[in-house]
Design a protein around this motif. Structure first.
Motif, PDB file in Angstrom:
ATOM      1  N   PHE A 286      -3.107  -2.313  -5.087  1.00 15.64           N
ATOM      2  CA  PHE A 286      -2.119  -1.819  -5.407  1.00 15.64           C
ATOM      3  C   PHE A 286      -1.746  -0.534  -4.851  1.00 15.64           C
ATOM      4  O   PHE A 286      -0.480   0.047  -4.558  1.00 15.64           O
TER       5      PHE A 286
ATOM      6  N   ARG B 168      -2.218   0.011  -1.599  1.00 13.56           N
ATOM      7  CA  ARG B 168      -1.597  -0.135  -0.373  1.00 13.56           C
ATOM      8  C   ARG B 168       0.049  -0.242  -0.720  1.00 13.56           C
ATOM      9  O   ARG B 168       0.908   0.363   0.110  1.00 13.56           O
ATOM     10  N   HIS B 169       0.399  -0.959  -1.631  1.00 13.63           N
ATOM     11  CA  HIS B 169       1.714  -1.206  -2.117  1.00 13.63           C
ATOM     12  C   HIS B 169       2.297  -0.110  -2.232  1.00 13.63           C
ATOM     13  O   HIS B 169       3.460   0.444  -2.074  1.00 13.63           O
TER      14      HIS B 169
ATOM     15  N   ALA C 212       2.963   2.136   0.727  1.00 16.61           N
ATOM     16  CA  ALA C 212       4.062   1.643   1.524  1.00 16.61           C
ATOM     17  C   ALA C 212       5.289   2.068   1.021  1.00 16.61           C
ATOM     18  O   ALA C 212       6.203   2.475   1.970  1.00 16.61           O
ATOM     19  N   GLN C 213       5.407   2.440  -0.092  1.00 10.66           N
ATOM     20  CA  GLN C 213       6.832   2.651  -0.722  1.00 10.66           C
ATOM     21  C   GLN C 213       6.950   4.247  -0.845  1.00 10.66           C
ATOM     22  O   GLN C 213       8.047   4.625  -0.621  1.00 10.66           O
TER      23      GLN C 213
ATOM     24  N   ALA D  60       5.543   6.295   1.405  1.00 10.79           N
ATOM     25  CA  ALA D  60       5.592   6.659   2.743  1.00 10.79           C
ATOM     26  C   ALA D  60       6.948   7.187   3.288  1.00 10.79           C
ATOM     27  O   ALA D  60       6.938   8.269   4.069  1.00 10.79           O
ATOM     28  N   ASP D  61       7.969   6.768   2.800  1.00 10.89           N
ATOM     29  CA  ASP D  61       9.231   7.016   3.758  1.00 10.89           C
ATOM     30  C   ASP D  61      10.133   7.920   2.603  1.00 10.89           C
ATOM     31  O   ASP D  61      11.259   8.244   2.772  1.00 10.89           O
TER      32      ASP D  61
ATOM     33  N   LYS E  13      -8.239   2.744   5.811  1.00 10.39           N
ATOM     34  CA  LYS E  13      -7.344   1.978   6.686  1.00 10.39           C
ATOM     35  C   LYS E  13      -6.092   2.378   6.759  1.00 10.39           C
ATOM     36  O   LYS E  13      -5.435   2.576   7.867  1.00 10.39           O
ATOM     37  N   TYR E  14      -5.408   2.560   5.593  1.00  6.16           N
ATOM     38  CA  TYR E  14      -4.097   2.619   5.373  1.00  6.16           C
ATOM     39  C   TYR E  14      -3.417   4.190   5.178  1.00  6.16           C
ATOM     40  O   TYR E  14      -2.328   4.239   5.429  1.00  6.16           O
TER      41      TYR E  14
ATOM     42  N   SER F  62      -3.579   6.982   6.714  1.00  2.45           N
ATOM     43  CA  SER F  62      -3.084   7.696   8.018  1.00  2.45           C
ATOM     44  C   SER F  62      -1.844   6.960   8.412  1.00  2.45           C
ATOM     45  O   SER F  62      -0.703   7.403   8.993  1.00  2.45           O
ATOM     46  N   LEU F  63      -2.013   5.532   8.374  1.00  2.00           N
ATOM     47  CA  LEU F  63      -0.764   4.885   8.735  1.00  2.00           C
ATOM     48  C   LEU F  63       0.606   5.194   7.992  1.00  2.00           C
ATOM     49  O   LEU F  63       1.773   5.442   8.403  1.00  2.00           O
ATOM     50  N   PHE F  64       0.273   5.296   6.702  1.00  2.00           N
ATOM     51  CA  PHE F  64       1.507   5.591   5.741  1.00  2.00           C
ATOM     52  C   PHE F  64       1.666   7.050   5.621  1.00  2.00           C
ATOM     53  O   PHE F  64       2.916   7.610   5.409  1.00  2.00           O
TER      54      PHE F  64
END
Lengths: 413, 637
Positions: free
Chosen positions: B383, B385-386, B389-390, B392-393, B421-422, B424-426
């Protein structure tokens, strides 16, 4: 202007319609002055170097390592700024990054591009329905029924081990990346409609057909005696979705007298990768149709013209919607009418009397009666052949993409 | 010694006879009666019987006064005999005592003239006169009995209870002796008795809760009336009456096994007895089931070592309730009887531990953030990751103190890997908090709150996903502007849009008398789209915002609820105690994918019991006035 075309495979190693369309576009863009385009085709570990995820194929033509799971499309490769993929993009500094598919690449790559090239516009060409449907993006239910709209509950019924919530999460997750996309491209109206129904704003999806390199029609083969235009060709993979079995069943249904007047040449591969049941079904049908059907094995895209020259018709069997099968454009380019199922992207490109004939999808009886009609009405071929639609030539399609890129670039100004 | 008895011969026993008969102690419980404690070792069955000799001349006087050892029963002239085990005899003679023919006996003879002697009749008219000294003075009797009490006490007492009137000084003195002798006797007690007239009773488990007392689990089958009292004795002799503390529970397993052997046995044969005794390690106890008619049964209570932590033991204890669904109607009373307090005690044990907390920062620290968001993780870690992802913006998340609390050591490595893993991306800064164990929702949330920087804190479930950006600002504005707002929560919807939470209300259920439950009103219904905020009695903790200072003031979530239930309503009612109100803010909307955040357990029955224990505990706090009674609120209507 600089663009990067990202493809889920490289045509040197894989000849699917999606990667070919991407590659043709890349070639088309580089043919334009004042435009530089890079091609990044995903390669499997068997073609990559040991300690870098990049490899050069030719000038501005790269292989990159990527991997992702189909269920949630998430990358299994590195996603940070220091990754080889990110570093290559940073060194290119593109104005446009065009994902000609994200499957196998990892959907997070879209955000990574946004992160390391914040000024680049992101374009995504939609191919099949992978964001909507976990069944390989086919929008066919796991019990084989056609499916027009997804929902967490219905998808859970297709995949009972996945909860509805997981499907919901998959959708929300995918959409979190799609929100970063400046423009989607769909090669068919039908596919566009599916994605609009799924939640992408209609104005964000533009329909641009996949392009083909320029080429001429091939002459019709000469007829001998009272021979009719009864040679049919199938081009593509041999798997259940492509419906070769439906075509074979239709030929098997023809009365012996009719069957003697027709032939079917199958150019395609991958039968050996199918389930034993499917292989057995195909082989049984082939046995039954000895003398009528010939199995030629795989072919190269460059052979398309000469192979089509040997037949009169192209016949398709897909039991799923399809999007914009490149073989349809190939048939038009080389001047052959098509017999296609009456659903989805196929019905959009092949209309009754315009480009070919339709039959009821998945119905070998319906296809058999179309074949019968062709035998009964020898003039039908000529009228269809004379009115074949134009094919989308790569320079024309490239222009459309360039216009799109420029429009997006202008949007900032 | 050898003398003539009429034509018969009185002989002395010699070693070669392979026969031993001793009268250890004899006394007169009441005038004219005689009670004998002794033992007989007769492997070759040489003894035919024994006789009472009244004749100074040693003549056998009356045949009818001769008793046959093997057939002696209580019907003979009010004579009573108890056979008892004498392991001391067996050990001294180096022989084995059989259960059917124990060596020891306690014999009561109602009418014995003063000069009577006792003779053992052997074959061939041989008699052995067994000398004994009869005591009549109570003090001397007690002093004498004391020596034999460990093995014979039960039999003596039960015989005396049946022949003496209540209140007789000797009887009372024997009862006292019985208690005084307990330390010696406990080791001889068993954990099971089966008396054909009274009862079969079994002690299965005794859990020591330290200062929390003992918890006794077992089963019983009363053949007539139940015991008039149940008492637990410590070695010191001090006694605790637990008669009213016994709660019966269903024991389908016992019933299935013993139903044919014990006709009329009830499925509800299980019992649990909380015993308010402070246990010292190694101590053993006796429990007495006293039946009408003076029959007492003593069983041993040997507390088991705690191999697991308190919460785990509390869960095990709850698992002892077989078929919980069939006893729901009286579960509240069962908890009330002391069981609830015991479990409460246990679950508190763990709370007092100090844990080494590890905090890892990912991204730039958000130490000046206005809002801390605390997300406990248990079971599923994907969760994260999910959520990222939301988030992030969402501009709000450019400066949020986001804290993921790993409340499940088994997911630590994978969570860390995923975040590495995620994150820095988000681009959302976050901290991972871990402490190597599972504290449950309340403990994990409190742990997160403890390290939170910001003045506002949001408690967020990992399976809650925002529907839009800006929800944190919306909630914060609501908390700052709504009258007396102590906590605000957003509208939570299932993935299909139906309402998951739009306010929590108190609810009573006829199936669960005593309990006060929570209900999410309008759950499953379509939302009407009205975004105006409204007051509700309570809020779910799946997503709730509070001021950190007030959260701390009420002590955070109460960690006394096992695994996790009721802590959200508890917190709301504690905030209400400060005069605060709870508001639902539908202008903020999030998805709640409930049922996904925890692994579904197969032990539904046990989980339900834990919930109901928590419910009982919650109700007790309301009764004690520690929480505002939600049924008293106007908004609860």
């Amino acid at each position: 202007m600089k663009s990067v075309i990202i493809s889920h495979a490289h045509p040197v190693f894989s000849k699917g319609g999606g990667e070919l369309a991407a590659y043709y576009l890349w070639q088309g863009l580089n043919a334009k002055e004042q435009h530089q385009s890079w091609f990044l085709g995903r390669g499997g570990p068997e073609v990559m170097h040991a300690f870098t995820s990049l490899a050069v194929i030719a000038e501005r033509d790269y292989l990159f390592a990527g991997n992702a799971t189909i269920p949630d499309l998430t990358a299994t490769t590195e996603l940070d700024d220091e990754s080889d993929f990110a570093q290559l993009l940073i060194s290119i500094q593109p104005d446009v990054v065009h994902f000609h598919h994200y499957v196998h690449v990892g959907i997070e790559s879209i955000r990574l591009v946004k992160k390391v090239c914040p000024n680049a516009k992101i374009v995504v060409t939609l191919h099949e329905y992978i964001a909507i449907c976990m069944n390989n993006g086919q929008m066919v239910k796991t019990d084989n029924r056609l499916c027009l709209r997804s929902s967490p509950r219905e998808c859970h019924l297709c995949f009972p081990h996945q909860s509805p919530e997981n499907f919901f999460l998959r959708e929300q997750y995918t959409k979190s990346f799609f929100r970063l996309v400046d423009q989607f491209v769909s090669p068919s109206e039908f596919l566009r409609d599916r994605y609009v129904a799924w939640g992408i704003e209609a104005e964000k999806i533009q329909v641009i057909e996949n392009g083909l390199p320029a080429g001429d029609r091939v002459t019709l083969r000469p007829l001998h005696g009272d021979e009719i235009r009864g040679r049919f060709g199938y081009f593509g993979q041999i798997n259940p979705y492509k419906g070769v079995d439906v075509i074979l069943e239709a030929f098997a249904r023809l009365p012996k007298k009719v069957r003697k007047m027709v032939t079917l040449d199958i150019f395609g591969s991958a039968l050996e990768n199918q389930t034993p049941e499917f292989q057995e079904k195909i082989h049984n049908l082939l046995d039954k149709l000895k003398g009528t059907v010939r199995l030629h094995g795989p072919y190269e895209p460059e052979e398309m013209g000469s192979l089509l020259g040997e037949v009169d018709w192209m016949v398709m069997g897909s039991i799923w919607w399809e999007n914009s099968p490149l073989v349809i454009q190939e048939a038009y380019k080389f001047g052959r009418p098509i017999i296609a199922p009456d659903i989805g992207g196929m019905a959009e490109k092949v209309k009754p009397g315009l480009g070919g004939l339709n039959y009821r999808a998945r119905d070998s009886v319906s296809l058999a009666s179309v074949l019968q009609r062709i035998v009964d009405e020898p003039d039908l071929f000529n009228s269809l052949h004379e009115t074949l639609p134009d094919y989308p030539e790569i320079s024309e399609i490239t222009e459309k993409h360039l216009a799109l890129y420029k429009e997006l670039d202008m949007g900032d100004a | 010694m050898m003398s003539e008895v009429g034509s018969s011969q009185v002989v002395s026993l010699t070693d070669s006879d392979d026969l031993r008969f001793y009268i250890d102690f004899a006394f007169s419980p009441a005038t004219g009666s005689l009670m004998l404690l002794g033992w007989l070792y007769d492997p070759q069955n040489k003894v035919r019987g024994f006789s009472l000799l009244q004749d100074k001349t040693k003549k056998i006087k009356a045949r009818e006064k001769k008793y046959d050892v093997s057939s002696l029963t209580e019907s003979h002239d009010g004579v009573r005999l108890s056979r008892i085990s004498r392991l001391d005899v067996a050990s001294a003679l180096s022989v084995t005592e059989s259960v059917q023919k124990p060596f020891g006996f306690v014999l009561y003879l109602p009418q014995v003239p003063a000069d009577t002697e006792i003779a053992l009749e052997l074959s061939a008219n041989k008699y052995v006169i067994v000398p004994f000294k009869k005591y009549a003075n109570n003090e001397a009797i007690i002093e004498g009995l004391k020596k034999y009490w460990v093995h014979s006490g039960d039999a003596v007492l039960s015989m005396l209870e049946s022949v003496l009137d209540k209140g007789q000084p000797l009887l009372d003195a024997c009862h006292d002796l019985n208690v005084r002798m307990l330390p010696q006797r406990i080791s001889t007690l068993t954990t099971t008795i089966n008396d054909e007239d009274y009862a079969a009773i079994n002690v299965d488990h005794v859990y020591s809760l330290g200062a929390g007392g003992l918890l006794v689990f077992g089963w019983k089958h009363y053949r007539k009336a139940g015991p008039k009292s149940i008492t637990v004795y410590e070695c010191s002799g001090s006694a605790v009456d637990v008669t009213s503390a016994l709660s019966t529970i269903i024991r389908e397993d016992v019933w299935q096994n013993l139903d044919t052997d014990m006709p009329g046995m009830s499925k509800e044969c299980g019992y649990v007895i909380p015993v308010p005794i402070t246990h010292t390690p190694g101590a053993e106890y006796a429990i007495r089931f006293a039946f009408a008619g003076g029959k007492d049964f003593y069983l041993k209570l040997k507390p088991e070592k705690m191999a697991v932590d308190g919460v785990e033991l509390a869960k095990q204890i709850l698992a002892m309730f077989y078929m919980p669904q069939s006893i729901l109607y009286k579960l509240y009373n069962t908890f009330d009887s002391g069981v609830g307090a015991c479990i409460d005690y246990l679950s508190q044990e763990q709370r007092e531990q100090e844990l080494p907390v590890d905090i890892e920062q990912y991204g730039e620290p958000a130490s000046n953030a206005a809002v801390s968001v605390v997300v406990p993780l248990y079971g599923r870690f994907d969760f994260v990751r999910h959520q990222l992802a939301q988030f992030a913006d969402d501009p709000d998340f450019s400066s949020v103190d986001l804290i993921y609390v790993i409340d499940d050591p088994s997911i630590y490595d994978q969570t860390r890997q995923l975040v590495t893993k995620y994150q820095s991306l988000f681009g959302v800064s976050l901290r991972l908090v871990s402490y190597g164990c599972n504290l449950g929702f309340a403990g994990a949330s409190n742990m997160g709150a403890k390290v939170a920087y910001a003045d506002y804190v949001v408690m967020l479930n990992s399976d809650v996903i925002p529907q839009h950006t800006g929800w944190l600002s919306t909630m914060r504005t609501a908390l700052d502007t709504l009258p007396q707002a102590g906590a605000v929560a957003p509208l939570l919807q299932f993935y299909d849009g139906s309402i998951q939470h739009a306010g929590m209300y108190p609810k009573r259920s006829p199936a669960l008398p005593g309990f006060l439950l929570n209900t999410h009103r309008k759950m499953g219904q379509a939302w009407d789209g009205d975004t105006s905020s409204y007051e509700v009695p309570m809020l779910t903790a799946a997503c709730v915002m509070m001021r950190k200072s007030e959260f701390d003031q009420v002590g955070g979530f109460d960690e006394g609820y096992i695994v996790g239930d009721f802590e959200d309503s508890d917190l709301c009612l504690a905030l209400r105690k400060l005069g605060k109100k709870m508001w639902l803010v539908p202008d903020a909307q999030l998805w709640h994918l409930e049922r996904q955040s925890q692994k579904l357990t197969s032990e539904v029955g046990q989980r339900q019991l834990i919930t109901l224990f928590n419910g009982w505990r919650y109700m007790k706090k309301i009764e004690r006035g520690e929480l505002v009674d939600p049924t008293s609120l106007e908004v609860s209507a």
